[in-house]
Scaffold this motif. Structure first.
Motif, PDB file in Angstrom:
ATOM      1  N   SER A   1      -0.261  16.760   0.191  1.00 43.21           N
ATOM      2  CA  SER A   1      -0.153  16.553   1.644  1.00 43.21           C
ATOM      3  C   SER A   1      -1.339  17.168   2.368  1.00 43.21           C
ATOM      4  O   SER A   1      -1.923  16.563   3.280  1.00 43.21           O
ATOM      5  CB  SER A   1       1.149  17.171   2.152  1.00 43.21           C
ATOM      6  N   GLU A   2      -1.727  18.356   1.933  1.00 43.30           N
ATOM      7  CA  GLU A   2      -2.863  19.038   2.553  1.00 43.30           C
ATOM      8  C   GLU A   2      -4.157  18.247   2.333  1.00 43.30           C
ATOM      9  O   GLU A   2      -4.994  18.120   3.242  1.00 43.30           O
ATOM     10  CB  GLU A   2      -2.996  20.439   1.951  1.00 43.30           C
ATOM     11  N   ALA A   3      -4.322  17.699   1.125  1.00 45.52           N
ATOM     12  CA  ALA A   3      -5.532  16.943   0.803  1.00 45.52           C
ATOM     13  C   ALA A   3      -5.639  15.670   1.644  1.00 45.52           C
ATOM     14  O   ALA A   3      -6.740  15.189   1.927  1.00 45.52           O
ATOM     15  CB  ALA A   3      -5.546  16.601  -0.676  1.00 45.52           C
ATOM     16  N   LEU A   4      -4.483  15.130   2.043  1.00 46.83           N
ATOM     17  CA  LEU A   4      -4.466  13.876   2.798  1.00 46.83           C
ATOM     18  C   LEU A   4      -4.693  14.070   4.297  1.00 46.83           C
ATOM     19  O   LEU A   4      -4.811  13.082   5.032  1.00 46.83           O
ATOM     20  CB  LEU A   4      -3.134  13.151   2.585  1.00 46.83           C
ATOM     21  N   LYS A   5      -4.752  15.302   4.766  1.00 48.92           N
ATOM     22  CA  LYS A   5      -4.855  15.553   6.203  1.00 48.92           C
ATOM     23  C   LYS A   5      -6.057  14.861   6.832  1.00 48.92           C
ATOM     24  O   LYS A   5      -5.987  14.355   7.949  1.00 48.92           O
ATOM     25  CB  LYS A   5      -4.919  17.055   6.467  1.00 48.92           C
ATOM     26  N   ARG A   6      -7.167  14.847   6.115  1.00 49.16           N
ATOM     27  CA  ARG A   6      -8.378  14.222   6.661  1.00 49.16           C
ATOM     28  C   ARG A   6      -8.497  12.754   6.287  1.00 49.16           C
ATOM     29  O   ARG A   6      -9.485  12.109   6.629  1.00 49.16           O
ATOM     30  CB  ARG A   6      -9.612  14.978   6.178  1.00 49.16           C
ATOM     31  N   GLY A   7      -7.510  12.243   5.580  1.00 53.30           N
ATOM     32  CA  GLY A   7      -7.545  10.851   5.178  1.00 53.30           C
ATOM     33  C   GLY A   7      -8.425  10.639   3.947  1.00 53.30           C
ATOM     34  O   GLY A   7      -8.998  11.586   3.403  1.00 53.30           O
ATOM     35  N   ALA A   8      -8.504   9.404   3.506  1.00 57.60           N
ATOM     36  CA  ALA A   8      -9.302   9.075   2.323  1.00 57.60           C
ATOM     37  C   ALA A   8      -9.710   7.610   2.373  1.00 57.60           C
ATOM     38  O   ALA A   8      -9.010   6.777   2.956  1.00 57.60           O
ATOM     39  CB  ALA A   8      -8.516   9.348   1.049  1.00 57.60           C
ATOM     40  N   ASP A   9     -10.842   7.321   1.766  1.00 59.75           N
ATOM     41  CA  ASP A   9     -11.264   5.923   1.668  1.00 59.75           C
ATOM     42  C   ASP A   9     -10.458   5.193   0.605  1.00 59.75           C
ATOM     43  O   ASP A   9     -10.073   4.029   0.787  1.00 59.75           O
ATOM     44  CB  ASP A   9     -12.757   5.849   1.328  1.00 59.75           C
ATOM     45  N   VAL A  10     -10.196   5.874  -0.506  1.00 59.23           N
ATOM     46  CA  VAL A  10      -9.428   5.281  -1.607  1.00 59.23           C
ATOM     47  C   VAL A  10      -8.340   6.259  -2.030  1.00 59.23           C
ATOM     48  O   VAL A  10      -8.617   7.439  -2.257  1.00 59.23           O
ATOM     49  CB  VAL A  10     -10.334   4.965  -2.819  1.00 59.23           C
ATOM     50  N   LEU A  11      -7.128   5.766  -2.142  1.00 58.91           N
ATOM     51  CA  LEU A  11      -6.021   6.568  -2.643  1.00 58.91           C
ATOM     52  C   LEU A  11      -5.469   5.909  -3.900  1.00 58.91           C
ATOM     53  O   LEU A  11      -5.059   4.742  -3.871  1.00 58.91           O
ATOM     54  CB  LEU A  11      -4.900   6.692  -1.602  1.00 58.91           C
ATOM     55  N   VAL A  12      -5.487   6.639  -5.003  1.00 56.86           N
ATOM     56  CA  VAL A  12      -4.888   6.181  -6.254  1.00 56.86           C
ATOM     57  C   VAL A  12      -3.529   6.861  -6.365  1.00 56.86           C
ATOM     58  O   VAL A  12      -3.445   8.087  -6.242  1.00 56.86           O
ATOM     59  CB  VAL A  12      -5.771   6.549  -7.463  1.00 56.86           C
ATOM     60  N   ALA A  13      -2.480   6.093  -6.615  1.00 49.44           N
ATOM     61  CA  ALA A  13      -1.139   6.666  -6.545  1.00 49.44           C
ATOM     62  C   ALA A  13      -0.173   6.019  -7.520  1.00 49.44           C
ATOM     63  O   ALA A  13      -0.321   4.849  -7.877  1.00 49.44           O
ATOM     64  CB  ALA A  13      -0.585   6.535  -5.115  1.00 49.44           C
ATOM     65  N   THR A  14       0.808   6.800  -7.937  1.00 48.92           N
ATOM     66  CA  THR A  14       1.983   6.235  -8.600  1.00 48.92           C
ATOM     67  C   THR A  14       3.006   5.949  -7.502  1.00 48.92           C
ATOM     68  O   THR A  14       3.063   6.677  -6.493  1.00 48.92           O
ATOM     69  CB  THR A  14       2.559   7.208  -9.639  1.00 48.92           C
ATOM     70  N   PRO A  15       3.822   4.911  -7.653  1.00 53.21           N
ATOM     71  CA  PRO A  15       4.703   4.481  -6.558  1.00 53.21           C
ATOM     72  C   PRO A  15       5.674   5.546  -6.053  1.00 53.21           C
ATOM     73  O   PRO A  15       5.836   5.716  -4.841  1.00 53.21           O
ATOM     74  CB  PRO A  15       5.457   3.291  -7.166  1.00 53.21           C
ATOM     75  N   GLY A  16       6.322   6.271  -6.974  1.00 53.33           N
ATOM     76  CA  GLY A  16       7.331   7.242  -6.557  1.00 53.33           C
ATOM     77  C   GLY A  16       6.770   8.336  -5.673  1.00 53.33           C
ATOM     78  O   GLY A  16       7.337   8.670  -4.624  1.00 53.33           O
ATOM     79  N   ARG A  17       5.645   8.928  -6.083  1.00 52.56           N
ATOM     80  CA  ARG A  17       5.055  10.009  -5.291  1.00 52.56           C
ATOM     81  C   ARG A  17       4.529   9.497  -3.959  1.00 52.56           C
ATOM     82  O   ARG A  17       4.634  10.196  -2.930  1.00 52.56           O
ATOM     83  CB  ARG A  17       3.944  10.685  -6.102  1.00 52.56           C
ATOM     84  N   LEU A  18       3.986   8.288  -3.927  1.00 57.09           N
ATOM     85  CA  LEU A  18       3.501   7.743  -2.666  1.00 57.09           C
ATOM     86  C   LEU A  18       4.644   7.577  -1.676  1.00 57.09           C
ATOM     87  O   LEU A  18       4.496   7.907  -0.487  1.00 57.09           O
ATOM     88  CB  LEU A  18       2.805   6.404  -2.902  1.00 57.09           C
ATOM     89  N   ILE A  19       5.786   7.102  -2.140  1.00 58.06           N
ATOM     90  CA  ILE A  19       6.940   6.949  -1.251  1.00 58.06           C
ATOM     91  C   ILE A  19       7.379   8.298  -0.701  1.00 58.06           C
ATOM     92  O   ILE A  19       7.727   8.419   0.480  1.00 58.06           O
ATOM     93  CB  ILE A  19       8.092   6.240  -1.997  1.00 58.06           C
ATOM     94  N   ASP A  20       7.353   9.331  -1.543  1.00 56.15           N
ATOM     95  CA  ASP A  20       7.690  10.679  -1.067  1.00 56.15           C
ATOM     96  C   ASP A  20       6.784  11.079   0.098  1.00 56.15           C
ATOM     97  O   ASP A  20       7.249  11.614   1.116  1.00 56.15           O
ATOM     98  CB  ASP A  20       7.523  11.703  -2.194  1.00 56.15           C
ATOM     99  N   LEU A  21       5.497  10.826  -0.032  1.00 53.12           N
ATOM    100  CA  LEU A  21       4.541  11.221   0.993  1.00 53.12           C
ATOM    101  C   LEU A  21       4.675  10.368   2.258  1.00 53.12           C
ATOM    102  O   LEU A  21       4.503  10.860   3.378  1.00 53.12           O
ATOM    103  CB  LEU A  21       3.124  11.121   0.432  1.00 53.12           C
TER     104      LEU A  21
END
Length: 454
Positions: A119-139
Motif C-alpha cells: 500500500s505504501e509503495a502504491l502511494k505515488r502510483g505506478a506506470d506498470v503494476l504486476v499483480a496476482t488477482p487476490g492481492r489486487l482485490i484486497d488493495l
C-alpha cells in the motif's frame, strides 16, 4: 533477419535490450509487437519459453514512454495479471530490465508479502503494476489503488488463471478498468473458456499463434517410465545420478508429497529444495534464488511452479506424479529447453495414473516414447487406487522407497524377463535398474492394454 529495431521500438528500449540475451525477436515477438504498437487488442497463443513476456512487455512500454507526466497518487497506467507469485516476479524482473534508464516505474503486488508495504509503495502510483488477482482485490477494496486511469490490461497465462478459479476475480477487477483500453491475452492452450474470456474482454482482437496449443517445443526429448509408486523415488535417484551437475525440476501432485520427496532426496545427499503453496513467499524466493544461483541442483515443486520458473539452466523435468490436468503437462515440461537450449522430460506412470497418461497423449496427439517398464494391463489399472487415494506418504508413493511395490499391487504385465526368469530391473536398492532407450526413429515396443486408445 528481423531485428527489434525493425519492429519500430523506442531507442531507449533498444538500448536496454543490448544488455540482455535477447538479440533477435522470437516468432511470437515478431508477430505480436507490431500489432500491439498499432493499439490492437491481441490474443497470443504460444508455448511457455517462447518469449511472451517481451512480446507484450516491449510494445506496452514503448507506448507508455510517450506519457511523461506522473500517473498520480495510487493510480496505475497498465495492469498485468498473472496467476502465480513466481510468474509475477519473473514478469517484474523482465520489465525492470526493459525500463532501465527510463522514467517508467514498475511495481508488483502478490500474496504472501506485507499488505501495508505494498500500500505504501502504491502511494505515488505506478506506470506498470504486476499483480496476482487476490492481492489486487484486497488493495482495491482498501482503496490503496485505483484502476480508473488504467489504459492497458494484460492477462498472462490466462488458461492457468482460469484453472485456478480466478475468473470471478477477473470479473471483479475488470469492473474498475475503463472500457476504453487495450487488452492483451496470452495463453499456452486454448480451451473453450479462454475463447469466452476473449469474447468478453477483447475488442476485435488480432490472433497470433506460433505453435499449435498444447504442442511442446521440439527441443524437449520426452519419455514415460512405467513403475509402481513405491519404486519412484529410487528410480528418480538413478536418473539424477546419471546427470550430475545438471539442474532438474521434479513435479509432485501434493504439497505433502513434495516435502516428503525433498527430505528423501536430501537424505541421499542431493542438493535439493522444495516450493509449494504452503511455503511463505520469503521461503519460495530464497529457494528459487538458490536454484538460479546453482546452489540447489534439484527443485521439487507442485504445479504452482509450472508457469513461473524461467531458468535457462534447467535441463531435466521429472513428472514424479502425473498431472491430473493434461494441459499442465505442457507447462511443466516447458520449464526446460528455454532460451534456445535443449532439455529432457521423463514422466513416471503408476497403474493408477494410466488415465492421466492417456489424457496427456490425447492433448499431444501422439504417444510418449517408453523409456522404462511397460504399459500397465487393464486389470492392474482397475485394481489400483485412483490418484489421491493412499497418496502423499513417502513423497507421493505408496510403499517406502526402496521397498518394492505397494502391498496388494499386482505385478506389471509384459515386463521383460532374464534367463533366470527374474525381472532385470530388480527392486530399488538391488543393483542398477536398466533403463530402456527409445529406438532410433521411433519408440520402444509397448504392449497395448485393452483400455488404451490407439
Amino acid at each position: 533477419m528481423t531485428t527489434f529495431a525493425d519492429l519500430g521500438l523506442s531507442p531507449k528500449l533498444l538500448k536496454a535490450l543490448e544488455k540482455t540475451e535477447l538479440k533477435a525477436p522470437t516468432p511470437i515477438q515478431e508477430q505480436a509487437i507490431p500489432q500491439i504498437l498499432k493499439g490492437r487488442d491481441l490474443m497470443g497463443l504460444a508455448q511457455t519459453g517462447t518469449g511472451k513476456t517481451a512480446a507484450f512487455g516491449l510494445p506496452l512500454l514503448h507506448r507508455l514512454l510517450d506519457l511523461t507526466n506522473p500517473p498520480g497518487p495510487r493510480n496505475i497506467r497498465a495492469l498485468i495479471l498473472a496467476p502465480t507469485r513466481e510468474l509475477s516476479l519473473q514478469i517484474k524482473d523482465n520489465f525492470e530490465i526493459f525500463t532501465k534508464g527510463t522514467h517508467l516505474k514498475v511495481l508488483m503486488v502478490v500474496g504472501g508479502q506485507s499488505l501495508n508495504r505494498q500500500s505504501e509503495a502504491l502511494k505515488r502510483g505506478a506506470d506498470v503494476l504486476v499483480a496476482t488477482p487476490g492481492r489486487l482485490i484486497d488493495l482495491i477494496e482498501r482503496g490503496d489503488v485505483s484502476l480508473e486511469k488504467c489504459g492497458y490490461l494484460v492477462l498472462d497465462e490466462a488458461d492457468h488463471m482460469l484453472d485456478m478459479g480466478f475468473i470471478h476475480s477477473l470479473r471483479r477487477i475488470a469492473k474498475h478498468i475503463p472500457l476504453k483500453r487495450q487488452t492483451l491475452l496470452f495463453s499456452a492452450t486454448m480451451p473453450k473458456d479462454i475463447e469466452e474470456v476473449a469474447d468478453t474482454y477483447l475488442r476485435d482482437p488480432v490472433r497470433v499463434q506460433v505453435a499449435p496449443p498444447g504442442k511442446p517445443v521440439e527441443r524437449i526429448t520426452q519419455g514415460v517410465h512405467f513403475l509402481p509408486n513405491g519404486d519412484k523415488a529410487r528410480q528418480l535417484e538413478e536418473y539424477l545420478k546419471k546427470h550430475v551437475g545438471e539442474q532438474a525440476l521434479v513435479f509432485c501432485r501434493t504439497k505433502h508429497g513434495s516435502d516428503k520427496l525433498n527430505k528423501i532426496l536430501a537424505g541421499w545427499g542431493f542438493r535439493v529444495g522444495a516450493i509449494h503453496g504452503n511455503r511463505s513467499q520469503n521461503q519460495r524466493d530464497k529457494i528459487l534464488s538458490e536454484f538460479k544461483a546453482g546452489e540447489v541442483d534439484v527443485l521439487v515443486a507442485t504445479d504452482v511452479a509450472a508457469r513461473g520458473i524461467d531458468i535457462p539452466t534447467v535441463r531435466h523435468v521429472y513428472n514424479y506424479d502425473m498431472p491430473n490436468v493434461p494441459e499442465n503437462y505442457v507447462h511443466r515440461i516447458g520449464r526446460t529447453a528455454r532460451a534456445g537450449a535443449s532439455g529432457s522430460s521423463i514422466s513416471f506412470c503408476s497403474p493408477a495414473e494410466m488415465g492421466e497418461l492417456q489424457a496427456i497423449e490425447k492433448v499431444l496427439k501422439k504417444p510418449l516414447p517408453v523409456v522404462g517398464g511397460a504399459p500397465w494391463a487393464a486389470d492392474i489399472v482397475a485394481a489400483s487406487p485412483k490418484p489421491g487415494q493412499g497418496r502423499g506418504r513417502n513423497g507421493g508413493g505408496g510403499a517406502k522407497p526402496g521397498h518394492g511395490r505397494p502391498q496388494g499391487a499386482a505385478k506389471p504385465a509384459g515386463r521383460p524377463q532374464g534367463k533366470s526368469g527374474a525381472r532385470p530391473q530388480g527392486k530399488p536398492g538391488q543393483g542398477k535398474p536398466a533403463v530402456q532407450a527409445p529406438r532410433p526413429g521411433g519408440q520402444s515396443p509397448r504392449r497395448k492394454p485393452a483400455n488404451r486408445p490407439s
